[in-house]
Design a protein around this motif. Sequence first.
Motif, PDB file in Angstrom:
ATOM      1  N   ILE A 100       0.840  -1.203   0.000  1.00 58.56           N
ATOM      2  CA  ILE A 100       0.000   0.000   0.000  1.00 58.56           C
ATOM      3  C   ILE A 100       0.876   1.254   0.000  1.00 58.56           C
ATOM      4  N   VAL A 101       1.900   1.260   0.850  1.00 58.21           N
ATOM      5  CA  VAL A 101       2.783   2.428   0.915  1.00 58.21           C
ATOM      6  C   VAL A 101       3.504   2.626  -0.409  1.00 58.21           C
ATOM      7  N   GLU A 102       4.023   1.540  -0.985  1.00 54.54           N
ATOM      8  CA  GLU A 102       4.839   1.654  -2.204  1.00 54.54           C
ATOM      9  C   GLU A 102       4.004   1.971  -3.436  1.00 54.54           C
ATOM     10  N   TRP A 103       2.842   1.376  -3.566  1.00 52.29           N
ATOM     11  CA  TRP A 103       2.051   1.538  -4.786  1.00 52.29           C
ATOM     12  C   TRP A 103       1.031   2.665  -4.709  1.00 52.29           C
ATOM     13  N   VAL A 104       0.528   2.945  -3.522  1.00 52.53           N
ATOM     14  CA  VAL A 104      -0.570   3.918  -3.399  1.00 52.53           C
ATOM     15  C   VAL A 104      -0.085   5.228  -2.776  1.00 52.53           C
ATOM     16  N   LEU A 105       0.514   5.136  -1.604  1.00 53.63           N
ATOM     17  CA  LEU A 105       0.862   6.352  -0.866  1.00 53.63           C
ATOM     18  C   LEU A 105       2.156   6.995  -1.331  1.00 53.63           C
ATOM     19  N   VAL A 125       1.078  22.924   9.539  1.00 48.56           N
ATOM     20  CA  VAL A 125       0.126  22.508   8.506  1.00 48.56           C
ATOM     21  C   VAL A 125       0.328  21.023   8.244  1.00 48.56           C
ATOM     22  N   LEU A 126      -0.619  20.202   8.660  1.00 52.14           N
ATOM     23  CA  LEU A 126      -0.539  18.754   8.475  1.00 52.14           C
ATOM     24  C   LEU A 126      -1.555  18.328   7.410  1.00 52.14           C
ATOM     25  N   PRO A 127      -1.118  17.614   6.369  1.00 47.45           N
ATOM     26  CA  PRO A 127      -2.049  17.167   5.329  1.00 47.45           C
ATOM     27  C   PRO A 127      -3.062  16.172   5.880  1.00 47.45           C
ATOM     28  N   VAL A 128      -4.313  16.381   5.564  1.00 44.83           N
ATOM     29  CA  VAL A 128      -5.364  15.461   6.008  1.00 44.83           C
ATOM     30  C   VAL A 128      -5.162  14.088   5.371  1.00 44.83           C
ATOM     31  N   LYS A 129      -4.679  14.057   4.137  1.00 46.00           N
ATOM     32  CA  LYS A 129      -4.467  12.789   3.437  1.00 46.00           C
ATOM     33  C   LYS A 129      -3.516  11.890   4.209  1.00 46.00           C
ATOM     34  N   ALA A 130      -2.432  12.452   4.754  1.00 45.28           N
ATOM     35  CA  ALA A 130      -1.462  11.649   5.502  1.00 45.28           C
ATOM     36  C   ALA A 130      -2.090  11.080   6.765  1.00 45.28           C
ATOM     37  N   ALA A 131      -2.936  11.855   7.437  1.00 46.32           N
ATOM     38  CA  ALA A 131      -3.589  11.371   8.662  1.00 46.32           C
ATOM     39  C   ALA A 131      -4.575  10.254   8.351  1.00 46.32           C
ATOM     40  N   VAL A 132      -5.342  10.407   7.280  1.00 45.87           N
ATOM     41  CA  VAL A 132      -6.291   9.359   6.890  1.00 45.87           C
ATOM     42  C   VAL A 132      -5.535   8.083   6.520  1.00 45.87           C
ATOM     43  N   ALA A 133      -4.419   8.242   5.819  1.00 45.96           N
ATOM     44  CA  ALA A 133      -3.617   7.080   5.435  1.00 45.96           C
ATOM     45  C   ALA A 133      -3.074   6.370   6.666  1.00 45.96           C
ATOM     46  N   GLU A 134      -2.543   7.145   7.636  1.00 48.62           N
ATOM     47  CA  GLU A 134      -2.006   6.494   8.840  1.00 48.62           C
ATOM     48  C   GLU A 134      -3.121   5.834   9.641  1.00 48.62           C
ATOM     49  N   PHE A 135      -4.265   6.471   9.716  1.00 43.34           N
ATOM     50  CA  PHE A 135      -5.385   5.877  10.445  1.00 43.34           C
ATOM     51  C   PHE A 135      -5.727   4.510   9.860  1.00 43.34           C
ATOM     52  N   VAL A 276      17.751   2.583  10.595  1.00 43.08           N
ATOM     53  CA  VAL A 276      17.115   3.478   9.624  1.00 43.08           C
ATOM     54  C   VAL A 276      17.929   3.610   8.336  1.00 43.08           C
ATOM     55  N   PRO A 277      19.214   3.976   8.370  1.00 44.62           N
ATOM     56  CA  PRO A 277      19.957   4.097   7.104  1.00 44.62           C
ATOM     57  C   PRO A 277      20.157   2.770   6.391  1.00 44.62           C
ATOM     58  N   VAL A 278      20.225   1.672   7.150  1.00 45.43           N
ATOM     59  CA  VAL A 278      20.387   0.354   6.507  1.00 45.43           C
ATOM     60  C   VAL A 278      19.113  -0.024   5.759  1.00 45.43           C
ATOM     61  N   LEU A 279      17.961   0.093   6.422  1.00 48.64           N
ATOM     62  CA  LEU A 279      16.699  -0.282   5.783  1.00 48.64           C
ATOM     63  C   LEU A 279      16.282   0.717   4.709  1.00 48.64           C
ATOM     64  N   ALA A 280      16.798   1.953   4.774  1.00 44.50           N
ATOM     65  CA  ALA A 280      16.454   2.945   3.753  1.00 44.50           C
ATOM     66  C   ALA A 280      16.952   2.533   2.371  1.00 44.50           C
ATOM     67  N   LYS A 281      17.932   1.637   2.323  1.00 41.73           N
ATOM     68  CA  LYS A 281      18.467   1.167   1.042  1.00 41.73           C
ATOM     69  C   LYS A 281      17.607   0.071   0.421  1.00 41.73           C
ATOM     70  N   VAL A 282      16.631  -0.409   1.196  1.00 41.53           N
ATOM     71  CA  VAL A 282      15.763  -1.494   0.748  1.00 41.53           C
ATOM     72  C   VAL A 282      14.419  -0.917   0.306  1.00 41.53           C
ATOM     73  N   ARG A 283      13.806  -1.523  -0.697  1.00 41.76           N
ATOM     74  CA  ARG A 283      12.461  -1.090  -1.116  1.00 41.76           C
ATOM     75  C   ARG A 283      11.533  -1.068   0.087  1.00 41.76           C
ATOM     76  N   ILE A 284      10.688  -0.057   0.139  1.00 43.78           N
ATOM     77  CA  ILE A 284       9.872   0.144   1.332  1.00 43.78           C
ATOM     78  C   ILE A 284       8.939  -1.032   1.594  1.00 43.78           C
ATOM     79  N   SER A 285       8.435  -1.673   0.551  1.00 40.68           N
ATOM     80  CA  SER A 285       7.563  -2.823   0.758  1.00 40.68           C
ATOM     81  C   SER A 285       8.336  -3.974   1.392  1.00 40.68           C
TER      82      SER A 285
END
Length: 591
Positions: A100-105, A125-135, A276-285
């Motif tokens: 969902i994160v990789e393909w949609v968000l 200023v917080l985007p409503v879209k990000a809050a709905v996605a996290e919810f 964090v820096p180690v996993l950042a090199k890997v695809r988020i999914s």
Amino acid sequence: MAAERSLRRSLREAWQGRMDSMRQHLADVENTPGLSLLCLLGAATGALCGLVILALHTGIHLLQDPLFELFGVSGAGFTETSVAFRVAVPLLGALILGLIVEWVLKSAEYGIVHIIERLVYYQGVLPVKAAVAEFTMSVLALTTGQSVGREGVAAHTGATTGSWLGRRLDLPNNSVRTLVGCGAAAGVAASFNTPLAAVIFAMEVVMMEYTIAGFAPIILAAVSGSLVTFTFTDVHPRLVAEYSGFSPIELPYLAFVGAVVGVAGAGFTRLCGALVPVLAKVRISLRIALAGLVTGLLAIQFPQIMGLGFDTVNGSLAGQYAVGMALGIGVAKLIATSFATAAAIPGGVILPTFVIGSALGSALGTFGAMLLPGDATDAGLYALLGIGAMMGAVLQAPLSALVVILELSGQTGLVLPGMLVVIAALVVSRRISVSESLFRLLLRRRGLDYRNDPISQYLRRASVLSAMNRRFRIVEPKIDRAALDEILENKIDWLLIRSREQRASLMRPGDVARFLNQEENDDIEEVDLYKIPGKRMDAYSIHVRASLQEAFDMVNRNEAEALIVERNVVGSNAITYGVLTREAIDGTYRP
């Protein structure tokens, strides 16, 4: 028809006038009218946030009950499920989250770190879209047993509610910032039914400042958020923390316990920072799926680490676990949560610190009873103190941690041992993790930082409306002599020269008057304000909602001497409210 249009116009102008008056009050929340209005808005934000927590709780149950029925464990907890369930469900849930994160968000911006980032760099200023996605994704994450808490989504959605309310009312950014803090406090309060700890958490961790103007609305937000969920006891299951007192002979050992938990807290922070820096090199999914796999594998032996963990905390408080099992739960939860946090699985880290701290505290309490037979208190006390120690060490928020202990136990007698354990954990963790909270560390891993010096704090709290000069007149570059003389008869401080071809400029009326009073200029009928002698300052436009911090940054970035405070109105020219000079900004914080 004409009368109806006139009535609508009159009503619209009256409403706009009332709103402008309210914004003017909120521009300086140190005054009584502004603080009163902000308190009302804070209470409204808290109530809305409480409703969000109820929706989150309902969503988890709507998904979790059918999931447990599918595996034939209806009505059971994660600890009563099969090995196949413990491995498959977290892994499949993490795979779905990752896709969902990789393909949609396309991005992963969640939780309290996201709130702090938006406060620092986007004026709340917080985007409503990000809050709905996290919810939505937090419901899935908590349903499938990921090693995260629910306070992250609670604080995020609450903060977004406050931000949305402030922007809908077009409030100054300094007031929007406070409403964001109100939402964060209400989210935490509604999650744990600890309103006082939530208030201090919002001030200590999110806002990073203590002011009366901030405390009052945030307290009301925490109260209203807790009241909405207060009657729903299953929304925040009660943590049963009872003890019969402690012996003074235990104090050295309590300090030792705090130090050990402080090491665990620092280790958790550093492990997250390293991953964090180690996993950042890997695809988020794939990295989210890896975090789910780690949780599933650890849950084979320690299923107590899955889900929210209220039952696990109560088990530790009751002393149900042997030393080996309690240590195993604490270490397994620490590792699983480190991977979940570094992989950006939506959720929070506060509730996991409850599980880790209570388990480690229970183990150390049981061990202490072996060392001090007859003198040591039962493991429940150590489990409770371990919660505060772990929370204080990870968040670098000792006051919040201490108040959590008091609110969960309802025992003021825990003040002395609580202070000792929390401070011991804090000192040790700061020594190991270089004085950084987990949120500050994750923020820096994104290449960001937080300015929190006294000047920045003050400038963020004040609006441009509170410092601007309203004594000005807008004029054309070329103006008739008679019209200019009439303008100069008024008591104004600035002439705002507007031209389509050039940037707006500011000029002192005294310079113009001196030019006109010269004998050789008596016959001039038209004055070109760009050509007469005198100092002119280029003026940049800044929105009426801006804080003084934004004005300060704009002045320095553009090397400007003045700003024009205005609001753009669709279908018409901008409305100009005032003039703000560099000297006026500096004068707000310099004696």
